[in-house]
Scaffold this active site. Structure first.
Site, PDB file in Angstrom:
ATOM      1  N   ASP A 262       0.864  -1.179   0.000  1.00  0.00           N
ATOM      2  CA  ASP A 262       0.000   0.000   0.000  1.00  0.00           C
ATOM      3  C   ASP A 262       0.900   1.228   0.000  1.00  0.00           C
ATOM      4  O   ASP A 262       1.793   1.365   0.840  1.00  0.00           O
ATOM      5  CB  ASP A 262      -0.901  -0.001   1.239  1.00  0.00           C
ATOM      6  N   ASN A 270      -3.239  13.151  -3.938  1.00  0.00           N
ATOM      7  CA  ASN A 270      -4.478  13.517  -4.627  1.00  0.00           C
ATOM      8  C   ASN A 270      -5.063  14.819  -4.083  1.00  0.00           C
ATOM      9  O   ASN A 270      -5.532  15.678  -4.851  1.00  0.00           O
ATOM     10  CB  ASN A 270      -5.512  12.391  -4.478  1.00  0.00           C
ATOM     11  N   HIS A 275      -5.856  14.544  -8.873  1.00  0.00           N
ATOM     12  CA  HIS A 275      -5.883  13.131  -9.236  1.00  0.00           C
ATOM     13  C   HIS A 275      -5.005  12.800 -10.430  1.00  0.00           C
ATOM     14  O   HIS A 275      -4.513  11.676 -10.551  1.00  0.00           O
ATOM     15  CB  HIS A 275      -7.330  12.693  -9.522  1.00  0.00           C
ATOM     16  N   ASP A 279      -2.430   9.804 -10.507  1.00  0.00           N
ATOM     17  CA  ASP A 279      -2.379   8.787 -11.557  1.00  0.00           C
ATOM     18  C   ASP A 279      -0.963   8.608 -12.087  1.00  0.00           C
ATOM     19  O   ASP A 279      -0.533   7.479 -12.366  1.00  0.00           O
ATOM     20  CB  ASP A 279      -3.315   9.174 -12.702  1.00  0.00           C
ATOM     21  N   GLU A 305      -4.756   2.507  -4.122  1.00  0.00           N
ATOM     22  CA  GLU A 305      -3.293   2.477  -4.073  1.00  0.00           C
ATOM     23  C   GLU A 305      -2.760   1.171  -3.508  1.00  0.00           C
ATOM     24  O   GLU A 305      -1.596   1.067  -3.135  1.00  0.00           O
ATOM     25  CB  GLU A 305      -2.768   3.663  -3.248  1.00  0.00           C
TER      26      GLU A 305
END
Length: 394
Positions: A262, A270, A275, A279, A305
């Site tokens: 993670d 974000n 975002h 990405d 994630e």
């Protein structure tokens, strides 16, 4: 000849035009296909074999009426006997391989599918050539010579690689060559050579058609099983892969490791940078992971994630060394220039004594959570859990 050459070039271009170069090899050789593609391909091949076998199990005995009308005894009796045996063989094939989803079983089904009519051709064609016939009987007898063409054209029904098509076409071509060499036909040698050349061309076109089906299936499987953003396997397809690999490892007694990771503090990326920036972080990290994993390892996007790395034939110690190497190489950088870090948890089938893949992933997830609680940017391994700071924080 020129028109045939142009046709083959056109068909080749049609097959390969939309296929990435790194996937062309998979159209030629069956090795290297991902497990999900092999499973779906095996299922389609077997279902079509059973469908075709069922159809011929019905049509083959119906042709007995024609034989009775045009041939005289003993030809009729011998042909009827051959057709009845062939009908039984097709019927048995139609009800076989119901729950088989392995390519090994698909190959067996295909071998039977092409073997049954090939044997009937070797039996019936020389039989008819020993008797003098005229009128309708001669016309029907000549029609038996076209059975190999029907069989070879049938290759186009199945999603096969070029190598597989060649392997399954070879017995039919050999049967045609055997009949010609033994001169068991009423045709002359020039006709034999022309028929064999035409049979070879049909086999080539049928192989291209099968490759076209396979390339289309590969594209569909990839779209359906991969995450659009990162290119990793999606969770749904990942669960199927976990199930396949776990059963393979259980049968062979081999180790199987799972890494649950993670990304640390990803929500801040974000929230702070948007975002699109998040990405880019995900894409960069997955590219680095994929480029540094073994060819047989599988990277799954579990959600958001969270990612899972599937390591077949890897012990807990091997998985720990692999994750350590990945962390040393780095996972990319955040928009502010800081390195991307992640918390890792490792579980291994034998060391953790699990009985299914759900338990394996759950244990790896729990250990990832332990790494988070211990301060993030850490690894918790299996058997003898260890925790340590990343090199960047040492």
């Amino acid at each position: 000849m020129q028109s045939i050459s142009e046709l083959l070039k056109f068909l080749t271009g049609t097959v390969f035009a939309a296929m990435p170069r790194d996937m062309l090899r998979e159209l030629v050789l069956p090795h290297g296909h991902v497990a999900l593609l092999s499973r779906r391909r095996a299922d389609m091949i077997i279902s079509r074999v059973r469908m075709v076998a069922g159809l011929f199990a019905v049509l083959t005995p119906l042709w007995i009426v024609i034989d009775l009308l045009v041939f005289s005894w003993p030809v009729t009796g011998l042909l009827v006997a051959g057709r009845l045996v062939t009908t039984v063989a097709f019927g048995m094939l139609a009800v076989s391989f119901r729950k088989s989803i392995r390519m090994r079983e698909a190959y067996k089904a295909l071998a039977m599918m092409f073997g049954i009519p090939t044997l009937f051709f070797i039996y019936s064609h020389p039989l008819l050539s020993h008797f003098d016939m005229a009128g309708p009987a001669a016309a029907i007898a000549a029609g038996y010579a076209f059975l190999p063409f029907v069989m070879i054209a049938g290759l186009a029904v199945f999603p096969l690689t070029a190598t597989e098509s060649a392997v399954f076409a070879m017995p039919v071509l050999c049967a045609e060559a055997l009949v010609a060499l033994l001169q068991l036909d009423m045709l002359n040698w020039s006709s034999h050579l022309g028929a064999f050349w035409l049979l070879f061309l049909i086999a080539t076109v049928a192989a291209l058609a099968g490759m076209s089906q396979l390339s289309f299936m590969m594209s569909l499987v990839r779209q359906a099983t991969h995450d659009g953003l990162t290119g990793c396997f999606s969770r749904t397809s990942g669960e199927e892969l976990l199930d396949i690999q776990f059963h393979i490892a259980s049968r062979s007694g081999a180790p199987l490791s799972v890494v649950f990771l993670d990304i640390d503090n990803f929500k801040k990326v974000n929230d702070t940078y948007g975002h699109d920036a998040g990405d880019r972080v995900l894409r960069t990290m997955t590219e680095k992971l994929r480029s540094n994993l073994r060819s047989g390892d599988v990277l799954l996007r579990w959600g958001g994630e969270e990612f899972v790395i599937l390591l077949p034939n890897a012990s807990g110690a091997t998985a720990t060394s692999a994750v350590t190497r990945l962390r040393d190489i780095g996972l990319g950088t955040r928009p502010d220039g800081d390195p991307v870090t992640a918390s890792f948890g490792i579980a291994e089938r034998i060391a953790d004594g699990v009985t299914d893949w759900h338990q394996l992933v759950e244990i790896a997830d729990q250990r990832m959570y332990e790494a988070k609680m211990a301060g993030k940017n850490r690894l918790v391994g299996c058997a003898d859990p260890i925790q340590y700071e990343a090199v960047v924080n040492a």
